[in-house]
Design an enzyme around this catalytic site. Structure first.
Site, short mmCIF file in Angstrom:
data_model
loop_
_atom_site.label_atom_id
_atom_site.label_comp_id
_atom_site.label_asym_id
_atom_site.label_seq_id
_atom_site.Cartn_x
_atom_site.Cartn_y
_atom_site.Cartn_z
N SER A 109 -15.96 -7.51 29.65
CA SER A 109 -15.69 -8.75 28.92
C SER A 109 -16.89 -9.12 28.04
O SER A 109 -17.28 -8.33 27.19
CB SER A 109 -15.32 -9.87 29.90
OG SER A 109 -14.92 -11.04 29.21
N HIS A 114 -8.86 -13.75 27.85
CA HIS A 114 -8.17 -12.48 27.63
C HIS A 114 -6.66 -12.62 27.73
O HIS A 114 -5.96 -11.75 28.23
CB HIS A 114 -8.70 -11.40 28.58
CG HIS A 114 -10.17 -11.21 28.47
ND1 HIS A 114 -10.76 -10.67 27.35
CD2 HIS A 114 -11.19 -11.53 29.31
CE1 HIS A 114 -12.07 -10.66 27.51
NE2 HIS A 114 -12.36 -11.19 28.68
#
Length: 316
Positions: free
Chosen positions: A97, A200
């Site tokens: 991430s 996300h």
């Protein structure tokens, strides 16, 4: 083959940067990077409480800063060719991430300052997007993979992180997460995560728009080593492609399982996880048997890390 890994949001804990201030040059770098980000990174990394560093706009720059500071202390290169000097280039790099921004700097795609400006705007934009609707994330541990994904889909959630080692993170509205908790997949444990929104997922679309607007003017170079992408685990050879993936990744799932499969395919024999370390080495311990692992938590671990680099890395 040595891989350097940088963790993502949720790995931070109060005071985790404190021991790193004792390393010569780190405090000065943090002061400079505080100016770049507009945040008092020393305070946030040492005396701020858990709630303060949970704030997305704080957590993301803090995590990238920590990874870059430790990388420099370890002797890894950060930034483009002109900044490399005689520092070490690892065989491969991957970030989870927001950790992809630290990975981009270590691989030479971005300078540390460019990575920190990008993550500053990323954190702000994602925090703003998270404020539009009350959302969150829950780790689903164990269970049959197909049943876990079916349960997540049934409740309208997104499998935002497919982390491998029996861990999937579901993300969506708090009502959807509550419904999942009331009807969990068989043989699975649920653990709500201390994050501010459904990262996300499509809920982050406004943040993607912001990053698409600002990223074209950012200086970018091609990676000087293997750089893995969260989108699909691919090794990306063009810096512009990687930055495009960074932008899109804000609203699409993290495929850390695919990254670990690529590590297996490449023949990675050792992984050093940068601070705040522990999460990614924990996943690798369950999914990459036989790979030597080191969670670089404090400067006391630097000598062990250097030994791993010497034993497993092609120290270019």
């Amino acid at each position: 083959m040595l891989l350097i890994a940088a963790p993502g949001q949720g790995a931070q804990t109060p005071g985790f940067l404190q021991p790193w201030l004792e390393v010569p040059g780190i405090a000065e770098r943090l002061e400079w990077w505080s100016a770049v980000t507009g945040l008092d990174l020393v305070r946030y990394g040492t005396i701020a409480d858990a709630e303060e560093i949970r704030d997305t706009a704080v957590a993301q720059p803090l995590l990238v800063t920590a990874a870059l500071a430790a990388a420099e202390a370890l002797g890894l290169r950060t930034g483009g060719p002109a900044e490399a000097g005689d520092r070490i280039v690892p065989d491969a790099v991957a970030g989870h991430s927001v950790g992809e921004l630290a990975a981009a700097a270590i691989a030479g795609v971005l300078s540390p300052e460019a990575a920190l400006v990008f993550v500053r705007e990323r954190g702000r934009a994602m925090a703003e997007a998270a404020g539009l609707v009350r959302t969150g994330m829950t780790a689903v541990l164990g269970g049959e993979p197909d049943e876990v994904l079916a349960a997540i889909d049934k409740h309208g959630l997104t499998p935002a992180n497919l982390n491998g080692a029996g861990q999937v993170v579901a993300a969506g509205t708090m009502d959807q997460l509550t419904a999942l908790a009331e009807e969990p997949p068989a043989k699975a444990r649920l653990r709500p995560l201390s994050v501010a929104g459904a990262f996300h997922t499509a809920h982050m679309a406004p943040a993607v728009d912001t990053l698409r607007r600002i990223s074209p003017g950012m200086p970018v170079a091609d990676p000087v080593t293997r750089l893995l992408s969260n989108r699909d685990g691919a090794v990306v050879g063009a810096g512009a492609d990687y930055v495009s993936r960074l932008v899109d990744q804000v609203s699409t799932p993290v495929r850390w399982d695919a990254c670990m499969q690529t590590m297996r395919d490449l023949g990675v024999t050792a992984i050093i996880e940068l601070p705040p370390a522990g999460t990614l080495t924990g996943l690798a311990r369950r999914d990459l048997r036989g790979v030597e692992l080191l969670a670089l938590k404090t400067p006391d671990d630097l000598d062990k890390a250097r030994e791993l680099i010497s034993a497993h890395g092609d120290a270019r």
